[in-house]
Design a protein around this motif. Structure first.
Motif, PDB file in Angstrom:
ATOM      1  N   ALA A   5      28.754  42.931  44.513  1.00 54.78           N
ATOM      2  CA  ALA A   5      29.145  42.823  43.104  1.00 54.78           C
ATOM      3  C   ALA A   5      28.739  41.469  42.537  1.00 54.78           C
ATOM      4  CB  ALA A   5      30.654  43.032  42.963  1.00 54.78           C
ATOM      5  N   LEU A   6      28.872  40.425  43.336  1.00 57.37           N
ATOM      6  CA  LEU A   6      28.495  39.082  42.899  1.00 57.37           C
ATOM      7  C   LEU A   6      26.986  38.979  42.698  1.00 57.37           C
ATOM      8  CD1 LEU A   6      29.351  36.081  42.452  1.00 57.37           C
ATOM      9  CD2 LEU A   6      28.788  35.735  44.859  1.00 57.37           C
ATOM     10  N   GLY A  54      34.400  49.498  45.050  1.00 56.42           N
ATOM     11  CA  GLY A  54      35.464  48.612  45.526  1.00 56.42           C
ATOM     12  C   GLY A  54      35.153  47.147  45.324  1.00 56.42           C
ATOM     13  N   GLY A  55      33.944  46.823  44.867  1.00 55.54           N
ATOM     14  CA  GLY A  55      33.573  45.441  44.564  1.00 55.54           C
ATOM     15  C   GLY A  55      33.432  45.268  43.068  1.00 55.54           C
ATOM     16  N   VAL A  56      33.967  44.176  42.532  1.00 54.24           N
ATOM     17  CA  VAL A  56      33.849  43.901  41.097  1.00 54.24           C
ATOM     18  C   VAL A  56      33.545  42.423  40.880  1.00 54.24           C
ATOM     19  CG1 VAL A  56      35.328  45.802  40.300  1.00 54.24           C
ATOM     20  CG2 VAL A  56      36.362  43.615  40.878  1.00 54.24           C
ATOM     21  N   PRO A  57      32.652  42.132  39.918  1.00 54.17           N
ATOM     22  CA  PRO A  57      32.410  40.731  39.592  1.00 54.17           C
ATOM     23  C   PRO A  57      33.598  40.175  38.814  1.00 54.17           C
ATOM     24  CG  PRO A  57      31.130  42.153  38.149  1.00 54.17           C
ATOM     25  CD  PRO A  57      31.837  43.047  39.139  1.00 54.17           C
ATOM     26  N   VAL A  58      33.785  38.869  38.893  1.00 51.35           N
ATOM     27  CA  VAL A  58      34.848  38.198  38.138  1.00 51.35           C
ATOM     28  C   VAL A  58      34.166  37.291  37.113  1.00 51.35           C
ATOM     29  CG1 VAL A  58      36.827  36.640  38.263  1.00 51.35           C
ATOM     30  CG2 VAL A  58      36.405  38.259  40.128  1.00 51.35           C
ATOM     31  N   HIS A  59      34.521  37.488  35.858  1.00 54.26           N
ATOM     32  CA  HIS A  59      33.947  36.698  34.767  1.00 54.26           C
ATOM     33  C   HIS A  59      35.018  35.848  34.097  1.00 54.26           C
ATOM     34  CE1 HIS A  59      31.031  40.043  35.112  1.00 54.26           C
ATOM     35  NE2 HIS A  59      30.165  39.076  34.897  1.00 54.26           N
ATOM     36  N   ARG A  60      34.597  34.706  33.597  1.00 58.84           N
ATOM     37  CA  ARG A  60      35.464  33.844  32.802  1.00 58.84           C
ATOM     38  C   ARG A  60      34.620  33.362  31.620  1.00 58.84           C
ATOM     39  NH1 ARG A  60      38.328  30.019  36.378  1.00 58.84           N
ATOM     40  NH2 ARG A  60      39.997  31.530  36.286  1.00 58.84           N
ATOM     41  N   GLY A 120      32.699  34.629  40.199  1.00 60.55           N
ATOM     42  CA  GLY A 120      33.043  35.081  41.537  1.00 60.55           C
ATOM     43  C   GLY A 120      33.075  36.587  41.623  1.00 60.55           C
ATOM     44  N   ALA A 121      33.680  37.082  42.691  1.00 61.29           N
ATOM     45  CA  ALA A 121      33.778  38.523  42.891  1.00 61.29           C
ATOM     46  C   ALA A 121      34.975  38.847  43.769  1.00 61.29           C
ATOM     47  CB  ALA A 121      32.504  39.072  43.512  1.00 61.29           C
ATOM     48  N   LEU A 122      35.447  40.063  43.602  1.00 64.40           N
ATOM     49  CA  LEU A 122      36.589  40.589  44.346  1.00 64.40           C
ATOM     50  C   LEU A 122      36.140  41.858  45.048  1.00 64.40           C
ATOM     51  CD1 LEU A 122      39.702  40.803  44.891  1.00 64.40           C
ATOM     52  CD2 LEU A 122      39.858  41.992  42.693  1.00 64.40           C
ATOM     53  N   GLY A 123      36.495  41.995  46.315  1.00 65.49           N
ATOM     54  CA  GLY A 123      36.161  43.198  47.068  1.00 65.49           C
ATOM     55  C   GLY A 123      37.383  43.784  47.738  1.00 65.49           C
ATOM     56  N   LEU A 124      37.472  45.111  47.727  1.00 63.13           N
ATOM     57  CA  LEU A 124      38.571  45.840  48.352  1.00 63.13           C
ATOM     58  C   LEU A 124      38.003  46.818  49.361  1.00 63.13           C
ATOM     59  CD1 LEU A 124      41.732  45.957  47.642  1.00 63.13           C
ATOM     60  CD2 LEU A 124      40.315  44.685  46.090  1.00 63.13           C
ATOM     61  N   GLY A 125      38.658  46.963  50.489  1.00 64.24           N
ATOM     62  CA  GLY A 125      38.279  47.941  51.490  1.00 64.24           C
ATOM     63  C   GLY A 125      39.518  48.498  52.146  1.00 64.24           C
ATOM     64  N   GLY A 126      39.445  49.740  52.563  1.00 62.62           N
ATOM     65  CA  GLY A 126      40.565  50.346  53.287  1.00 62.62           C
ATOM     66  C   GLY A 126      41.002  51.674  52.723  1.00 62.62           C
ATOM     67  N   GLY A 127      40.816  51.870  51.426  1.00 56.86           N
ATOM     68  CA  GLY A 127      41.159  53.149  50.812  1.00 56.86           C
ATOM     69  C   GLY A 127      39.904  53.970  50.602  1.00 56.86           C
ATOM     70  N   THR A 128      40.024  55.016  49.809  1.00 56.49           N
ATOM     71  CA  THR A 128      38.821  55.738  49.404  1.00 56.49           C
ATOM     72  C   THR A 128      38.063  54.838  48.440  1.00 56.49           C
ATOM     73  OG1 THR A 128      39.837  56.738  47.448  1.00 56.49           O
ATOM     74  CG2 THR A 128      40.054  57.950  49.551  1.00 56.49           C
TER      75      THR A 128
END
Length: 138
Positions: free
Chosen positions: A67-68, A103-109, A115-123
């Motif tokens: 995502a980043l 599950g990955g998303v960029p972070v904007h300001r 930056g970026a946020l990533g999630l894993g473990g679910g669908t």
């Protein structure tokens, strides 16, 4: 030329994202791993729930990195790398830890990538929903 300064993603921001993601995951009943990267791709925060599958740590980090690097949610990139997609060779053509699963998303300001946020473990859908919900905290 304007040189507008944007506040980088801080450790405090990263911890707030992890907390928000964990709360959303708990509400959904999904054990997850959460990764937060700064604009340079460096790890700011990581958390794996005790019950999350072990590989979720790796997938959350790779989703955040993807995502980043592409400045786009990984959910929006999935079709682009399918065999008939315009970037079908991208996952294997670079020596980078890219992962094209939601599950990955960029972070904007202030409109800038910080930056970026990533999630894993679910669908993939759960991971994307949790990540987007967590972004609302910033």
């Amino acid at each position: 030329m304007s040189t507008t300064s944007v506040t980088p993603l801080t450790t405090e921001d990263a911890e707030a994202l992890v907390l928000a993601a964990r709360r959303a995951a708990e509400a959904a009943g999904v054990p997850v791993s959460v990764t937060v990267l700064d604009a340079g791709g460096h790890l700011l925060a990581f958390r794996r729930d005790d019950r999350a599958v072990l590989i979720s740590g790796e997938t959350s980090t790779r989703k955040a990195y993807t995502a980043l690097q592409l400045d786009a949610p990984t959910a929006d990139l999935v079709d682009l790398v399918k065999p008939d997609g315009p970037f079908h060779s991208l996952p294997t053509s670079l020596n980078q830890p890219l992962l094209f699963i939601a599950g990955g998303v960029p972070v904007h300001r202030d409109g800038r990538l910080v930056g970026a946020l990533g999630l894993g473990g679910g669908t993939p859908e759960q991971d994307h929903g949790i990540a987007t919900a967590a972004l609302q905290t910033l």
